[in-house]
Motif scaffolding. Structure first.
Motif, PDB file in Angstrom:
ATOM      1  N   THR A  33      -3.097  36.079  37.690  1.00  0.00           N
ATOM      2  CA  THR A  33      -4.075  35.279  38.417  1.00  0.00           C
ATOM      3  C   THR A  33      -3.909  33.809  38.060  1.00  0.00           C
ATOM      4  N   THR A  34      -4.006  32.951  39.063  1.00  0.00           N
ATOM      5  CA  THR A  34      -4.069  31.509  38.828  1.00  0.00           C
ATOM      6  C   THR A  34      -5.455  31.021  39.209  1.00  0.00           C
ATOM      7  N   SER A  81     -13.234  43.976  37.404  1.00  0.00           N
ATOM      8  CA  SER A  81     -12.637  45.306  37.368  1.00  0.00           C
ATOM      9  C   SER A  81     -13.250  46.124  36.238  1.00  0.00           C
ATOM     10  N   PRO A  82     -13.621  47.378  36.502  1.00  0.00           N
ATOM     11  CA  PRO A  82     -14.191  48.200  35.433  1.00  0.00           C
ATOM     12  C   PRO A  82     -13.164  48.673  34.409  1.00  0.00           C
ATOM     13  N   ALA A  83     -11.853  48.595  34.726  1.00  0.00           N
ATOM     14  CA  ALA A  83     -10.868  49.198  33.835  1.00  0.00           C
ATOM     15  C   ALA A  83      -9.635  48.341  33.566  1.00  0.00           C
ATOM     16  N   SER A  86      -9.518  40.198  44.509  1.00  0.00           N
ATOM     17  CA  SER A  86     -10.900  39.753  44.340  1.00  0.00           C
ATOM     18  C   SER A  86     -11.497  40.178  43.006  1.00  0.00           C
ATOM     19  N   GLU A  87     -10.697  40.769  42.137  1.00  0.00           N
ATOM     20  CA  GLU A  87     -11.249  41.246  40.871  1.00  0.00           C
ATOM     21  C   GLU A  87     -11.545  40.112  39.894  1.00  0.00           C
ATOM     22  N   VAL A  88     -10.898  38.955  40.068  1.00  0.00           N
ATOM     23  CA  VAL A  88     -11.154  37.799  39.212  1.00  0.00           C
ATOM     24  C   VAL A  88     -11.747  36.687  40.058  1.00  0.00           C
ATOM     25  N   SER A  89     -12.806  36.079  39.584  1.00  0.00           N
ATOM     26  CA  SER A  89     -13.386  34.918  40.251  1.00  0.00           C
ATOM     27  C   SER A  89     -13.740  33.877  39.202  1.00  0.00           C
ATOM     28  N   SER A  90     -14.075  32.676  39.670  1.00  0.00           N
ATOM     29  CA  SER A  90     -14.325  31.580  38.741  1.00  0.00           C
ATOM     30  C   SER A  90     -15.360  30.628  39.305  1.00  0.00           C
TER      31      SER A  90
END
Length: 713
Positions: free
Chosen positions: A54-55, A442-444, A420-424
C-alpha cells in the motif's frame, strides 16, 4: 435515536444507501501554469519486513477544514444512572471529547428539564440538567441540548435557555429543536413522541421558527438546529399523503434563514461491522447533498449554517457493537464526517445496555451501542465492570490522539494491492507537526505501507507512534515500530504517526498565515470569481488550487484577495483551497476548502428540467422535460448526462430509451417524440425509475445533440 424504554438497543429501520472524482478541464494557459506540489518520500527503514502493498500519500497543502472544539462528541441519556460518574468525565477528557448531547435521543421529545421528568419513560436519579452540566464542566466540553418538540413548547425551551445562560451562566450555545421528528409516524413508521395533531414537516417548520424566535429573544447568541433526514437514508425522498414535498425540502424551504445548523443521524443498516466500515464510502456524497440543500435554500446564508451529525453508530444488526470492527468504524466514520464539513460528530452513546451476545474476531461482542459498559447482562452473559471502555471508545480516543482543536485536516489517500482494506486520514497540527492515521480494516491480513508526503518534509527523527491493535491494552505508545516513510499495520488496527517537519520546510517555514475562508462572489457557466480575507504577514501573492484527490492543480493566482477562474466546464463541481506565498516563496497553510458548481449557459438553444417526483431512500422516480429554444428544428435527439454519485443507476424508463454505462447516461428519443420544434414550440417529456446507493443529487449538466443545455430547477 429510536424511542427506548430505558437503555434499549436500537431497532433497525429504513435503509442507508458517494462522490465521483471530478474530471477537470482547464484552459491551455492555466494548464501551462498548473503546479503539483513536490513529493517527499522518506526512505523506508532498511530492515522493513516485507515489500509494501500500500502507498499512502498525504498532501499537507490540500486543506479539508479545521478541527473544531466540538468535533468529537458523545450522547448522554437521563435514563443512564452512570452518566455523571466522575470516571466518565475522566474518560471523556482522555479521549478528547468536546461535546456532550443531552438529554438522550428520543427521550428528548418527552423530557421536561425543569423537573427532570419524562412521562412514560424512566429517568434515573442524579441525571438532572445541573448534574449533567457538572460533567460537561469536568470534561471541558460544550453541551448540545435538545429542546422538547414532541410534548414541549417554545416557551418551555425559552425558559430553559434563560435558566442555562442567564440564571446559571452556563453559556450553552447549541440547541436542537427535537430529535428524530420525522419518525413521528408521518411516513408510516413511528417511534418519536409527537403530541401535535399536525405531524407534517410543515408543522415542524412552523414550530422551529417559533422556538428559534422565543429562544433567541432570551439569548441572541444561541445557535438553533433543525432536524433533517440523512440523504440516501429512509425516509429521505418520501412524501406523505397530502404533503407537497419530502421532509428536507419542506423544512429547509421554510426555516433555512432562521436556523444556525442542521442535525442529521447516520446508522448505516449493513448487518455487520465489516460492511458498516465499507458503508463509510457513501458518507461524503450524503453530506455533500446536505450542503447542496443548504446552498439551495439558504443562499448567501448557507456558509454560516453548520452541519452536525448528532448521532452515529454502525446499526450493524447482527452484532459488532462493542468489538473491534465498531472501533474502526468509529474512527473511520467520524474522521470522514469531519473532513466533509461536519462540526460535531456525537457517538450514540455513552452507556446503552447489553443486547444479542455474539463472538466477533474471537472476542465477545455484547450487542451494546454504548462506548462504555453499564455492567448489564444478556442471555446469562454479563458485560465487564461499569465504565469499562468498549472498542468504539478506543476508536474515538485514537482521533483525540491524532489532532487537537485548531488543527487543519488535510487530504490523504491510499493505493496498492490492499484495496479498500487500508485507509488513512491526516492533520497538519498547529505546531507544524503532521499527524497521520492509518487503518487496517482486514480482520486477518497484515499490511505494509509506504508513506509519501506533498507539501511536507519530515525531519530525520523517528515519528511518535500510537497504536490500538489486537493484544494492546487500549491505545498504547508504540514508538519505534514505524518510520516516517514506512509502517506495518496489524489486522484490525489503528495507528497514529506524529511527524516533525524538517527545519525550514513546508508551511512551518512560511512567514504568512493561512488566508481566510474563501467564498464565491460570482459563478457563471464557465467561470467563477472568488474572494477571501487577507492572510497575516507580508504576502507576495495568493494561489488558488483545486483538489484532485491528493494532488493539487493551480487554477489561478492574484496579488489581491480575489481572483476570477476562467474556462471552467458548465455544470462542473470544484473544491479549492487558497494558499498565501510569502516573499521567500514559502506557501502558507491552506484555507478552509470551498466547493462550488458552475451554472449552465443562459443563452443555450435548449433547456432541461429535471425533477425527482418520488423517492423511498434507496430508489426514486424522475421526470425530465427537454425543450428546443433555438431557431432550428430538431428531428431526432440524444440527451446525455452524468450521475454525480457512483450509487445512482437507471432501472426502467418510459417515452425514451435510457441506458447507462457507469455514471454516464445516454437517452434517445422514442418513436413518437423525435421532433423538437424551434423556439420552444413543443417539449418532450420522459421519465425513469432509478436506484441510489447513498446520496441522490441531481445531475448538474445535460447535453442535447452536443449542446450543453440550460438546466431549469
Amino acid at each position: 435515536m429510536l424511542f427506548r424504554s430505558g437503555p434499549a438497543r436500537r431497532r433497525s429501520r429504513g435503509r442507508s444507501t458517494g462522490l465521483r472524482p471530478l474530471v477537470v478541464t482547464v484552459s491551455a494557459a492555466l494548464a501551462v501554469a498548473a503546479a503539483v506540489l513536490p513529493l517527499s518520500a522518506p526512505a523506508a527503514s532498511a530492515d522493513a519486513a516485507a515489500p509494501a502493498d500500500t502507498t499512502v500519500t498525504v498532501n499537507a497543502s490540500a486543506g479539508l477544514g479545521t478541527v473544531g472544539s466540538t468535533a468529537l462528541g458523545a450522547n448522554t441519556a437521563v435514563w443512564d444512572s452512570y452518566m455523571n460518574d466522575p470516571e466518565v468525565a475522566s474518560l471523556y477528557k482522555s479521549a478528547g471529547i468536546g461535546a456532550l448531547r443531552y438529554p438522550g435521543g428520543s427521550y428528548s421529545d418527552m423530557y421536561h428539564w425543569v423537573d427532570n421528568t419524562a412521562p412514560g419513560g424512566y429517568v434515573a436519579p442524579g441525571t438532572g440538567f445541573d448534574a449533567f452540566m457538572g460533567t460537561v464542566k469536568a470534561t471541558g466540553a460544550q453541551p448540545i441540548l435538545i429542546a422538547n418538540y414532541g410534548s414541549g413548547t417554545a416557551q418551555e425551551a425559552a425558559d430553559w435557555v434563560r435558566y442555562a445562560n442567564v440564571t446559571k451562566g452556563y453559556g450553552a450555545t447549541y440547541w436542537e429543536i427535537g430529535n428524530e421528528i420525522y419518525g413521528n409516524g408521518v411516513y408510516g413508521s413511528g417511534w418519536e413522541n409527537d403530541t401535535h395533531a399536525d405531524k407534517t414537516p410543515d408543522q415542524y417548520a412552523r414550530e422551529v421558527k417559533a422556538y428559534a424566535q422565543a429562544m433567541k429573544a432570551v439569548d441572541p447568541t444561541v445557535r438553533i438546529g433543525a432536524v433533517l433526514t440523512m440523504p440516501g437514508n429512509w425516509p429521505d425522498g418520501s412524501v406523505a399523503g397530502g404533503d407537497t414535498g419530502d421532509w428536507n425540502h419542506t423544512v429547509l424551504a421554510a426555516v433555512a434563514h432562521d436556523i444556525d445548523f442542521v442535525s442529521v443521524h447516520w446508522y448505516p443498516d449493513t448487518g455487520n461491522g465489516d460492511r458498516a466500515l465499507s458503508a463509510v464510502r457513501r458518507l461524503p456524497g450524503e453530506l455533500r447533498e446536505v450542503r447542496n440543500l443548504l446552498d439551495r435554500y439558504a443562499g448567501a446564508d448557507s456558509a454560516r449554517v453548520g452541519i452536525a451529525m448528532t448521532e452515529v453508530n454502525s446499526d450493524s444488526g447482527g452484532g459488532a457493537f462493542t468489538s473491534r470492527p465498531n472501533g474502526l468504524f468509529a474512527a473511520e466514520a467520524i474522521s470522514t464526517a469531519l473532513e466533509n464539513g461536519v462540526f460535531t460528530v456525537d457517538w450514540w452513546d455513552t452507556h446503552n445496555g447489553a443486547g444479542g451476545v455474539t463472538t466477533v474476531g474471537g472476542e465477545t461482542d455484547y450487542g451494546d451501542m454504548g462506548m462504555l459498559s453499564n455492567g448489564s447482562c444478556s442471555g446469562g452473559v454479563c458485560e465487564p465492570a461499569v465504565n469499562t471502555p468498549f472498542a468504539p471508545y478506543y476508536g474515538i480516543k485514537t482521533l483525540g490522539a491524532l489532532s487537537d482543536p485548531g488543527d487543519s485536516m488535510v487530504a490523504s489517500g491510499t493505493s496498492g494491492t490492499s484495496g479498500s482494506e487500508v485507509s488513512s486520514h491526516a492533520v497538519l497540527r498547529a505546531d507544524g507537526d503532521l499527524g497521520v492515521l492509518l487503518l487496517n480494516k482486514s480482520p486477518a491480513t497484515e499490511h505494509t505501507v509506504d508513506l509519501r508526503y506533498l507539501g511536507f518534509t519530515a525531519d530525520s527523527a523517528a515519528p511518535r507512534v500510537q497504536r490500538w491493535a489486537p493484544g494492546d491494552d487500549g491505545l498504547v505508545d508504540a514508538t519505534g515500530t514505524a518510520m516516517a516513510g514506512s509502517a506495518t499495520l496489524a489486522p484490525y488496527s489503528l495507528t497514529v504517526l506524529t511527524l516533525h517537519p524538517k527545519s525550514g520546510t513546508g508551511s512551518s517555514a512560511a512567514t504568512v498565515g493561512a488566508p481566510g475562508a474563501p467564498r464565491t462572489t460570482a459563478v457563471g457557466a464557465d467561470s467563477a470569481t472568488l474572494s477571501w480575507p487577507a492572510a497575516d504577514g507580508s504576502v507576495d501573492r495568493y494561489e488558488v488550487y483545486e483538489q484532485l484527490g491528493t494532488n493539487l492543480q493551480l487554477l489561478g493566482s492574484s496579488t489581491g484577495t480575489s481572483v476570477t477562474l476562467p474556462n471552467l466546464p458548465a455544470g462542473s463541481r470544484h473544491t479549492v483551497d487558497v494558499l498565501a506565498r510569502d516573499k521567500a516563496g514559502h506557501l502558507s497553510r491552506p484555507s478552509v476548502p470551498l466547493t462550488f458548481t458552475t451554472s449552465t449557459p443562459d443563452d443555450s438553444t435548449c433547456t432541461v428540467s429535471y425533477q425527482v417526483t418520488s423517492g423511498w431512500g434507496n430508489g426514486f422516480v424522475s421526470d425530465v422535460v427537454v425543450s428546443n429554444v433555438g431557431p432550428a428544428d430538431i428531428d431526432g435527439w440524444t440527451l446525455t448526462f452524468d450521475w454525480p454519485s457512483t450509487g445512482q443507476s437507471v432501472s426502467s424508463s418510459w417515452n425514451a430509451e435510457v441506458t447507462g454505462e457507469g455514471q454516464h447516461v445516454h437517452v434517445t428519443n422514442g418513436e413518437h417524440n423525435a421532433e423538437l420544434a424551434p423556439n420552444g414550440g413543443n417539449s418532450v417529456e420522459f421519465g425513469f425509475v432509478a436506484a441510489n446507493d447513498g446520496a441522490n443529487p441531481a445531475p448538474t449538466a445535460f447535453t442535447l445533440n452536443g449542446t450543453v443545455c440550460r438546466t431549469i430547477s
